[in-house]
Design a protein around this motif. Sequence first.
Motif, PDB file in Angstrom:
ATOM      1  N   MET A   6       2.402   8.322  -0.335  1.00 42.24           N
ATOM      2  CA  MET A   6       1.712   9.324  -1.011  1.00 42.24           C
ATOM      3  C   MET A   6       1.322  10.496   0.019  1.00 42.24           C
ATOM      4  SD  MET A   6      -0.429   7.517  -4.117  1.00 42.24           S
ATOM      5  CE  MET A   6      -1.236   6.354  -3.127  1.00 42.24           C
ATOM      6  N   MET A   7       0.623  10.204   1.005  1.00 45.72           N
ATOM      7  CA  MET A   7       0.246  11.034   2.052  1.00 45.72           C
ATOM      8  C   MET A   7       1.504  12.109   2.596  1.00 45.72           C
ATOM      9  SD  MET A   7      -2.549   9.296   4.221  1.00 45.72           S
ATOM     10  CE  MET A   7      -3.922   8.333   3.712  1.00 45.72           C
ATOM     11  N   PHE A  29      -5.381   4.575  -6.253  1.00 44.03           N
ATOM     12  CA  PHE A  29      -4.310   5.195  -7.193  1.00 44.03           C
ATOM     13  C   PHE A  29      -3.212   3.886  -7.542  1.00 44.03           C
ATOM     14  CE2 PHE A  29      -0.094   7.036  -7.415  1.00 44.03           C
ATOM     15  CZ  PHE A  29      -0.433   7.920  -8.351  1.00 44.03           C
ATOM     16  N   SER A  89      -0.318   4.325  -0.096  1.00 45.46           N
ATOM     17  CA  SER A  89      -0.845   5.344   0.632  1.00 45.46           C
ATOM     18  C   SER A  89      -0.289   6.327   1.614  1.00 45.46           C
ATOM     19  CB  SER A  89      -2.124   4.983   1.038  1.00 45.46           C
ATOM     20  OG  SER A  89      -2.960   4.600   0.034  1.00 45.46           O
ATOM     21  N   LEU A 120      -6.881   7.980  -2.526  1.00 45.53           N
ATOM     22  CA  LEU A 120      -5.774   7.441  -2.654  1.00 45.53           C
ATOM     23  C   LEU A 120      -5.678   5.841  -2.609  1.00 45.53           C
ATOM     24  CD1 LEU A 120      -3.665   9.579  -0.095  1.00 45.53           C
ATOM     25  CD2 LEU A 120      -3.538   9.643  -2.907  1.00 45.53           C
ATOM     26  N   GLU A 121      -6.722   5.305  -2.105  1.00 46.91           N
ATOM     27  CA  GLU A 121      -6.744   3.935  -2.232  1.00 46.91           C
ATOM     28  C   GLU A 121      -7.029   3.414  -3.792  1.00 46.91           C
ATOM     29  OE1 GLU A 121     -10.284   2.874   0.043  1.00 46.91           O
ATOM     30  OE2 GLU A 121      -9.196   3.387   1.862  1.00 46.91           O
ATOM     31  N   ALA A 151      -8.613  10.047   1.349  1.00 47.39           N
ATOM     32  CA  ALA A 151      -7.910   9.006   1.750  1.00 47.39           C
ATOM     33  C   ALA A 151      -8.580   7.684   0.834  1.00 47.39           C
ATOM     34  CB  ALA A 151      -8.167   8.670   3.266  1.00 47.39           C
ATOM     35  N   ARG A 152      -9.660   7.734   0.826  1.00 46.68           N
ATOM     36  CA  ARG A 152     -10.450   6.669  -0.335  1.00 46.68           C
ATOM     37  C   ARG A 152      -9.863   7.117  -1.861  1.00 46.68           C
ATOM     38  NH1 ARG A 152     -14.845   7.919   2.931  1.00 46.68           N
ATOM     39  NH2 ARG A 152     -15.756   8.831   1.008  1.00 46.68           N
ATOM     40  N   ASP A 161       0.798  -1.224   0.068  1.00 51.38           N
ATOM     41  CA  ASP A 161      -0.098   0.082  -0.021  1.00 51.38           C
ATOM     42  C   ASP A 161       0.719   1.124   0.061  1.00 51.38           C
ATOM     43  OD1 ASP A 161      -1.813   1.900   0.203  1.00 51.38           O
ATOM     44  OD2 ASP A 161      -2.226   1.451   2.328  1.00 51.38           O
ATOM     45  N   CYS A 182      -3.741  14.822   4.713  1.00 52.96           N
ATOM     46  CA  CYS A 182      -4.667  14.234   3.813  1.00 52.96           C
ATOM     47  C   CYS A 182      -6.028  15.082   4.607  1.00 52.96           C
ATOM     48  CB  CYS A 182      -4.767  12.697   3.984  1.00 52.96           C
ATOM     49  SG  CYS A 182      -5.972  11.960   2.712  1.00 52.96           S
TER      50      CYS A 182
END
Length: 68
Positions: free
Chosen positions: A9-10, A33, A6, A30-31, A27-28, A4, A21
Amino acid sequence: MSNDPSPEMMAAIRLWSGVDCPNAAAARGLEDFPALMAEFEALRGTLVFEDEPSSFEAALRAEKEPGA
């Protein structure tokens, strides 16, 4: 080990923009991505911009604003 990206990325968003974020919806987002990046990676080497320049130019002309 998790695949993951995420958290990374955050952290990058926080580093570049100085903000966390902002909410659960972000956040969803980014899931999705990693799957999107996998789709792009699958296309690597198969697409070439110069394959159809006439179609690209025709698309530009079709989208031109009237009077521009």
